[in-house]
Design a protein around this motif. Structure first.
Motif, PDB file in Angstrom:
ATOM      1  N   GLU A   1     -25.085   9.248  13.460  1.00 36.76           N
ATOM      2  CA  GLU A   1     -25.289   8.242  14.634  1.00 36.76           C
ATOM      3  C   GLU A   1     -24.855   6.883  13.922  1.00 36.76           C
ATOM      4  N   ARG A   2     -24.977   6.529  12.908  1.00 37.79           N
ATOM      5  CA  ARG A   2     -24.748   5.184  12.154  1.00 37.79           C
ATOM      6  C   ARG A   2     -23.387   5.428  11.698  1.00 37.79           C
ATOM      7  N   HIS A   3     -22.337   4.284  12.268  1.00 36.80           N
ATOM      8  CA  HIS A   3     -21.091   4.147  11.875  1.00 36.80           C
ATOM      9  C   HIS A   3     -20.857   3.802  10.450  1.00 36.80           C
ATOM     10  N   GLN A   4     -21.925   3.385   9.926  1.00 38.61           N
ATOM     11  CA  GLN A   4     -21.707   3.080   8.486  1.00 38.61           C
ATOM     12  C   GLN A   4     -21.582   4.467   7.811  1.00 38.61           C
ATOM     13  N   ASN A   5     -22.403   5.325   8.046  1.00 43.76           N
ATOM     14  CA  ASN A   5     -22.452   6.798   7.480  1.00 43.76           C
ATOM     15  C   ASN A   5     -21.202   7.374   7.647  1.00 43.76           C
ATOM     16  N   ARG A   6     -20.576   7.326   8.940  1.00 43.41           N
ATOM     17  CA  ARG A   6     -19.230   8.095   9.243  1.00 43.41           C
ATOM     18  C   ARG A   6     -18.298   7.387   8.335  1.00 43.41           C
ATOM     19  N   GLN A   7     -18.496   5.956   8.296  1.00 44.71           N
ATOM     20  CA  GLN A   7     -17.415   5.329   7.126  1.00 44.71           C
ATOM     21  C   GLN A   7     -17.257   5.644   5.775  1.00 44.71           C
ATOM     22  N   SER A   8     -18.490   5.991   5.231  1.00 42.86           N
ATOM     23  CA  SER A   8     -18.776   6.457   3.831  1.00 42.86           C
ATOM     24  C   SER A   8     -18.261   7.883   3.777  1.00 42.86           C
ATOM     25  N   ARG A   9     -18.572   8.690   4.653  1.00 44.28           N
ATOM     26  CA  ARG A   9     -17.914  10.168   4.672  1.00 44.28           C
ATOM     27  C   ARG A   9     -16.606  10.183   4.672  1.00 44.28           C
ATOM     28  N   ASN A  10     -15.951   9.187   5.576  1.00 40.07           N
ATOM     29  CA  ASN A  10     -14.640   9.432   5.639  1.00 40.07           C
ATOM     30  C   ASN A  10     -14.070   8.803   4.469  1.00 40.07           C
ATOM     31  N   ALA A  11     -14.610   7.699   3.798  1.00 40.14           N
ATOM     32  CA  ALA A  11     -13.968   7.296   2.618  1.00 40.14           C
ATOM     33  C   ALA A  11     -14.131   8.285   1.392  1.00 40.14           C
TER      34      ALA A  11
ATOM     35  N   ALA B   1       0.834  -1.063  -0.023  1.00 37.24           N
ATOM     36  CA  ALA B   1      -0.132   0.037  -0.136  1.00 37.24           C
ATOM     37  C   ALA B   1       0.977   1.395  -0.170  1.00 37.24           C
ATOM     38  N   ALA B   2       0.619   2.284  -1.072  1.00 40.29           N
ATOM     39  CA  ALA B   2       1.422   3.500  -0.821  1.00 40.29           C
ATOM     40  C   ALA B   2       0.677   4.360   0.033  1.00 40.29           C
ATOM     41  N   ARG B   3      -0.289   4.264   0.437  1.00 42.11           N
ATOM     42  CA  ARG B   3      -0.749   5.037   1.544  1.00 42.11           C
ATOM     43  C   ARG B   3      -1.878   4.459   2.082  1.00 42.11           C
ATOM     44  N   ILE B   4      -2.277   4.646   3.476  1.00 43.17           N
ATOM     45  CA  ILE B   4      -3.228   4.036   4.249  1.00 43.17           C
ATOM     46  C   ILE B   4      -3.960   5.552   5.100  1.00 43.17           C
ATOM     47  N   TRP B   5      -4.994   5.711   4.859  1.00 48.62           N
ATOM     48  CA  TRP B   5      -5.818   6.839   5.376  1.00 48.62           C
ATOM     49  C   TRP B   5      -6.600   6.054   6.716  1.00 48.62           C
ATOM     50  N   LEU B   6      -6.474   6.537   8.003  1.00 48.13           N
ATOM     51  CA  LEU B   6      -7.320   5.990   9.095  1.00 48.13           C
ATOM     52  C   LEU B   6      -8.005   7.117   9.563  1.00 48.13           C
ATOM     53  N   TYR B   7      -9.244   6.989   9.829  1.00 52.97           N
ATOM     54  CA  TYR B   7     -10.060   7.923  10.585  1.00 52.97           C
ATOM     55  C   TYR B   7     -10.424   7.402  11.776  1.00 52.97           C
ATOM     56  N   PHE B   8      -9.886   7.765  12.855  1.00 52.92           N
ATOM     57  CA  PHE B   8     -10.139   7.308  14.188  1.00 52.92           C
ATOM     58  C   PHE B   8     -11.446   7.742  14.904  1.00 52.92           C
ATOM     59  N   ASP B   9     -12.445   6.785  14.922  1.00 50.30           N
ATOM     60  CA  ASP B   9     -14.005   7.034  15.441  1.00 50.30           C
ATOM     61  C   ASP B   9     -14.191   7.609  16.669  1.00 50.30           C
ATOM     62  N   ASP B  10     -13.072   7.033  17.645  1.00 53.04           N
ATOM     63  CA  ASP B  10     -12.961   7.484  18.945  1.00 53.04           C
ATOM     64  C   ASP B  10     -12.052   8.489  19.020  1.00 53.04           C
ATOM     65  N   PRO B  11     -12.226   9.819  19.169  1.00 52.83           N
ATOM     66  CA  PRO B  11     -11.438  10.997  19.327  1.00 52.83           C
ATOM     67  C   PRO B  11     -10.397  10.753  20.460  1.00 52.83           C
ATOM     68  N   ASP B  12     -10.677   9.923  21.364  1.00 54.13           N
ATOM     69  CA  ASP B  12      -9.668   9.927  22.522  1.00 54.13           C
ATOM     70  C   ASP B  12      -9.047   8.658  22.339  1.00 54.13           C
ATOM     71  N   ASP B  13      -8.904   7.933  21.102  1.00 55.92           N
ATOM     72  CA  ASP B  13      -7.928   6.699  20.800  1.00 55.92           C
ATOM     73  C   ASP B  13      -6.766   6.601  20.917  1.00 55.92           C
ATOM     74  N   PRO B  14      -6.165   6.037  22.121  1.00 58.73           N
ATOM     75  CA  PRO B  14      -4.639   5.886  22.310  1.00 58.73           C
ATOM     76  C   PRO B  14      -3.766   5.392  21.104  1.00 58.73           C
ATOM     77  N   ALA B  15      -4.423   4.757  20.361  1.00 55.98           N
ATOM     78  CA  ALA B  15      -3.699   4.376  19.144  1.00 55.98           C
ATOM     79  C   ALA B  15      -3.120   5.530  18.046  1.00 55.98           C
ATOM     80  N   PHE B  16      -4.035   6.390  18.089  1.00 58.35           N
ATOM     81  CA  PHE B  16      -3.675   7.655  17.276  1.00 58.35           C
ATOM     82  C   PHE B  16      -2.319   7.958  17.176  1.00 58.35           C
ATOM     83  N   ALA B  17      -1.849   8.435  18.517  1.00 55.57           N
ATOM     84  CA  ALA B  17      -0.255   9.065  18.565  1.00 55.57           C
ATOM     85  C   ALA B  17       0.723   7.950  18.019  1.00 55.57           C
TER      86      ALA B  17
END
Length: 173
Positions: A71-81, A29-45
């Protein structure tokens, strides 16, 4: 061979996110875009410091500038994609979940380079992890996987799916 990338909205432990990233970077993969759904996710750093990874915290500021948080995570996933697709300068981008791992038979860049110019979408055949009572009850420790039933397997549908055959015509959700 062509370049390709992945976009995923994630909510998983740091070791799971790192395994996802490492696996797909190792596949090329040349690039990976990750959108952290939990804004306090410790994995982000840890992930944000990795080369070839673009990490975004989906906090209230992010959603305020991106049309509000669904509210629906599927909609958030779609927007991020869609957001990643707009900034992606690669010829191909895959939208998969953090618990999904590509397992190609040949290099992905080669497979994509073989597609005719008119092909805009390549579908990857999914295989779902099957529950194993001898393993921890999570999606990461499966030993067996199943794919969709195709037309040649129609006779197996009643035996395999039992009462669920009416709601799972292909054998998968």
């Amino acid at each position: 061979m062509v370049d390709w990338g992945i976009v995923s909205t994630v909510r998983a432990s740091e070791d799971k996110v790192m395994a996802f990233v490492a696996h797909h970077l190792s596949l090329g993969a040349a690039r990976i875009w990750l959108y952290f759904d939990d804004p306090d996710d410790p994995a982000f750093a840890a992930v944000a410091a990795l080369p070839r990874v673009t990490a975004t915290l989906c906090n209230s500021d992010y959603w305020q500038t991106n049309g509000g948080r669904h509210e629906r995570h599927q909609n958030r996933q779609s927007r991020n994609a869609k957001r990643a697709q707009r900034v992606c300068m690669l010829p191909w981008i895959a939208h998969i979940d953090v618990d999904e791992f590509l397992w190609p038979t040949r290099p992905i860049g080669t497979l994509l380079a073989e597609q005719p110019d008119k092909v805009m979408i390549v579908r990857m055949e999914p295989f779902e992890a099957m529950h194993d009572p001898d393993l921890p009850d999570d999606i990461y420790t499966a030993r067996q996987f199943r794919g969709a039933l195709n037309d040649t397997d129609i006779a197996l549908r009643p035996a395999v799916l039992g009462l669920y055959r009416a709601v799972m015509p292909a054998g998968m959700l």
